[in-house]
Design a protein around this motif. Structure first.
Motif, PDB file in Angstrom:
ATOM      1  N   ALA A  57       0.841  -1.204   0.000  1.00 19.43           N
ATOM      2  CA  ALA A  57       0.000   0.000   0.000  1.00 19.43           C
ATOM      3  C   ALA A  57       0.875   1.251   0.000  1.00 19.43           C
ATOM      4  CB  ALA A  57      -0.929   0.000   1.209  1.00 19.43           C
ATOM      5  N   LEU A  58       1.953   1.216   0.775  1.00 13.78           N
ATOM      6  CA  LEU A  58       2.847   2.379   0.833  1.00 13.78           C
ATOM      7  C   LEU A  58       3.638   2.575  -0.451  1.00 13.78           C
ATOM      8  CD1 LEU A  58       3.857   2.352   4.521  1.00 13.78           C
ATOM      9  CD2 LEU A  58       3.220   4.370   3.218  1.00 13.78           C
ATOM     10  N   LYS A  59       3.982   1.509  -1.132  1.00  9.33           N
ATOM     11  CA  LYS A  59       4.657   1.642  -2.428  1.00  9.33           C
ATOM     12  C   LYS A  59       3.751   2.329  -3.435  1.00  9.33           C
ATOM     13  CE  LYS A  59       7.738  -2.312  -2.068  1.00  9.33           C
ATOM     14  NZ  LYS A  59       7.936  -3.722  -2.427  1.00  9.33           N
ATOM     15  N   LYS A  60       2.466   2.015  -3.366  1.00 13.91           N
ATOM     16  CA  LYS A  60       1.497   2.592  -4.306  1.00 13.91           C
ATOM     17  C   LYS A  60       1.145   4.033  -3.966  1.00 13.91           C
ATOM     18  CE  LYS A  60      -0.477  -1.957  -4.995  1.00 13.91           C
ATOM     19  NZ  LYS A  60      -1.494  -2.863  -4.488  1.00 13.91           N
ATOM     20  N   ASP A  61       1.176   4.375  -2.686  1.00 12.37           N
ATOM     21  CA  ASP A  61       0.783   5.720  -2.249  1.00 12.37           C
ATOM     22  C   ASP A  61       1.659   6.163  -1.077  1.00 12.37           C
ATOM     23  OD1 ASP A  61      -0.560   8.096  -1.907  1.00 12.37           O
ATOM     24  OD2 ASP A  61      -2.510   7.187  -1.431  1.00 12.37           O
ATOM     25  N   PRO A  62       2.939   6.462  -1.349  1.00 15.19           N
ATOM     26  CA  PRO A  62       3.892   6.753  -0.268  1.00 15.19           C
ATOM     27  C   PRO A  62       3.625   8.040   0.504  1.00 15.19           C
ATOM     28  CG  PRO A  62       4.895   7.135  -2.408  1.00 15.19           C
ATOM     29  CD  PRO A  62       3.558   6.521  -2.666  1.00 15.19           C
ATOM     30  N   ASN A  63       2.817   8.924  -0.038  1.00  9.52           N
ATOM     31  CA  ASN A  63       2.550  10.195   0.638  1.00  9.52           C
ATOM     32  C   ASN A  63       1.178  10.230   1.303  1.00  9.52           C
ATOM     33  OD1 ASN A  63       5.058  11.404  -0.020  1.00  9.52           O
ATOM     34  ND2 ASN A  63       4.313  11.692  -2.101  1.00  9.52           N
ATOM     35  N   ASN A  64       0.584   9.072   1.475  1.00 14.23           N
ATOM     36  CA  ASN A  64      -0.721   9.011   2.119  1.00 14.23           C
ATOM     37  C   ASN A  64      -0.524   9.060   3.635  1.00 14.23           C
ATOM     38  OD1 ASN A  64      -3.065   7.753   3.468  1.00 14.23           O
ATOM     39  ND2 ASN A  64      -3.814   7.521   1.373  1.00 14.23           N
ATOM     40  N   LEU A  65      -1.005  10.119   4.235  1.00 20.14           N
ATOM     41  CA  LEU A  65      -0.828  10.351   5.672  1.00 20.14           C
ATOM     42  C   LEU A  65      -1.408   9.213   6.507  1.00 20.14           C
ATOM     43  CD1 LEU A  65      -0.013  12.223   8.024  1.00 20.14           C
ATOM     44  CD2 LEU A  65      -2.233  13.366   7.742  1.00 20.14           C
ATOM     45  N   GLU A  66      -2.583   8.755   6.172  1.00 21.78           N
ATOM     46  CA  GLU A  66      -3.225   7.719   6.980  1.00 21.78           C
ATOM     47  C   GLU A  66      -2.479   6.389   6.880  1.00 21.78           C
ATOM     48  OE1 GLU A  66      -7.563   6.372   8.469  1.00 21.78           O
ATOM     49  OE2 GLU A  66      -7.435   7.477   6.592  1.00 21.78           O
ATOM     50  N   ILE A  67      -2.002   6.049   5.704  1.00 16.84           N
ATOM     51  CA  ILE A  67      -1.253   4.802   5.555  1.00 16.84           C
ATOM     52  C   ILE A  67       0.056   4.876   6.336  1.00 16.84           C
ATOM     53  CG2 ILE A  67      -0.112   3.230   3.945  1.00 16.84           C
ATOM     54  CD1 ILE A  67      -2.194   4.029   1.838  1.00 16.84           C
ATOM     55  N   ARG A  68       0.712   6.024   6.268  1.00 19.94           N
ATOM     56  CA  ARG A  68       1.955   6.187   7.042  1.00 19.94           C
ATOM     57  C   ARG A  68       1.671   6.117   8.542  1.00 19.94           C
ATOM     58  NH1 ARG A  68       6.306   8.715   3.830  1.00 19.94           N
ATOM     59  NH2 ARG A  68       7.491   8.756   5.735  1.00 19.94           N
ATOM     60  N   PHE A  69       0.548   6.681   8.955  1.00 14.46           N
ATOM     61  CA  PHE A  69       0.155   6.629  10.363  1.00 14.46           C
ATOM     62  C   PHE A  69      -0.120   5.189  10.790  1.00 14.46           C
ATOM     63  CE2 PHE A  69      -3.292   7.531  13.653  1.00 14.46           C
ATOM     64  CZ  PHE A  69      -2.400   7.885  14.657  1.00 14.46           C
ATOM     65  N   MET A  70      -0.789   4.422   9.921  1.00 15.72           N
ATOM     66  CA  MET A  70      -1.038   3.015  10.238  1.00 15.72           C
ATOM     67  C   MET A  70       0.270   2.237  10.366  1.00 15.72           C
ATOM     68  SD  MET A  70      -4.354   1.693   8.165  1.00 15.72           S
ATOM     69  CE  MET A  70      -5.056   2.922   7.122  1.00 15.72           C
TER      70      MET A  70
END
Length: 152
Positions: free
Chosen positions: A92-105
């Protein structure tokens, strides 16, 4: 009659596929202590990801697997769920590395993962990213959750 049918189809589609992220966040909150909520989280996030291909749903699926590792009794099952969650979250992070919620998770997941599993290398970079970006978010619920977790 055609308008009514189309309206009903649209409404049903929105209910099934357009779930608000707050629904997933609520399942996350419950899933930590409830195997039933965790199974619901996994199923609904997997379905949402299959339909939309949005990385955020893959991240919810990942955290659901981390929770299943917590709920599992068998050590092999625990490790299998953990690896499945780790792989999904990193994808998920490779696909959307600047997504705040994914980084928070990922930050919370790595923070709570036992050190011997070695899944903690991104704690500093994720925390730096979260602190730099959360104020820019328009998602008040996410901001509140970040502030509560980081005690800001």
């Amino acid at each position: 009659m055609k308008k009514v049918f189309l309206t009903l189809v649209f409404f049903f589609a929105m209910m099934c596929y357009g779930q608000d992220l707050s629904d997933f966040r609520l399942l996350l909150q419950k899933g930590e202590n409830s195997e039933t909520a965790t199974k619901t989280l996994i199923a609904t996030s997997q379905e949402a990801y299959t339909k939309t291909k949005k990385p955020i749903y893959e991240a919810f699926f990942a955290v659901g697997n981390f929770f299943m590792a917590k709920h599992a009794v068998n050590p092999l099952s625990k490790y299998s769920y953990f690896n499945k969650g780790k792989k999904a979250l990193e994808n998920a992070l490779k696909k959307d590395p600047n997504n705040l919620e994914i980084r928070f998770m990922r930050f919370i997941s790595q923070e709570q993962t036992p050190a011997f599993l070695g899944y903690n290398k991104d704690l500093k970079s994720d925390k730096t990213f979260i602190l730099a970006e959360y104020k820019k978010s328009k998602d008040e619920d996410l901001i509140k959750r970040i502030k509560m977790h980081l005690k800001l």
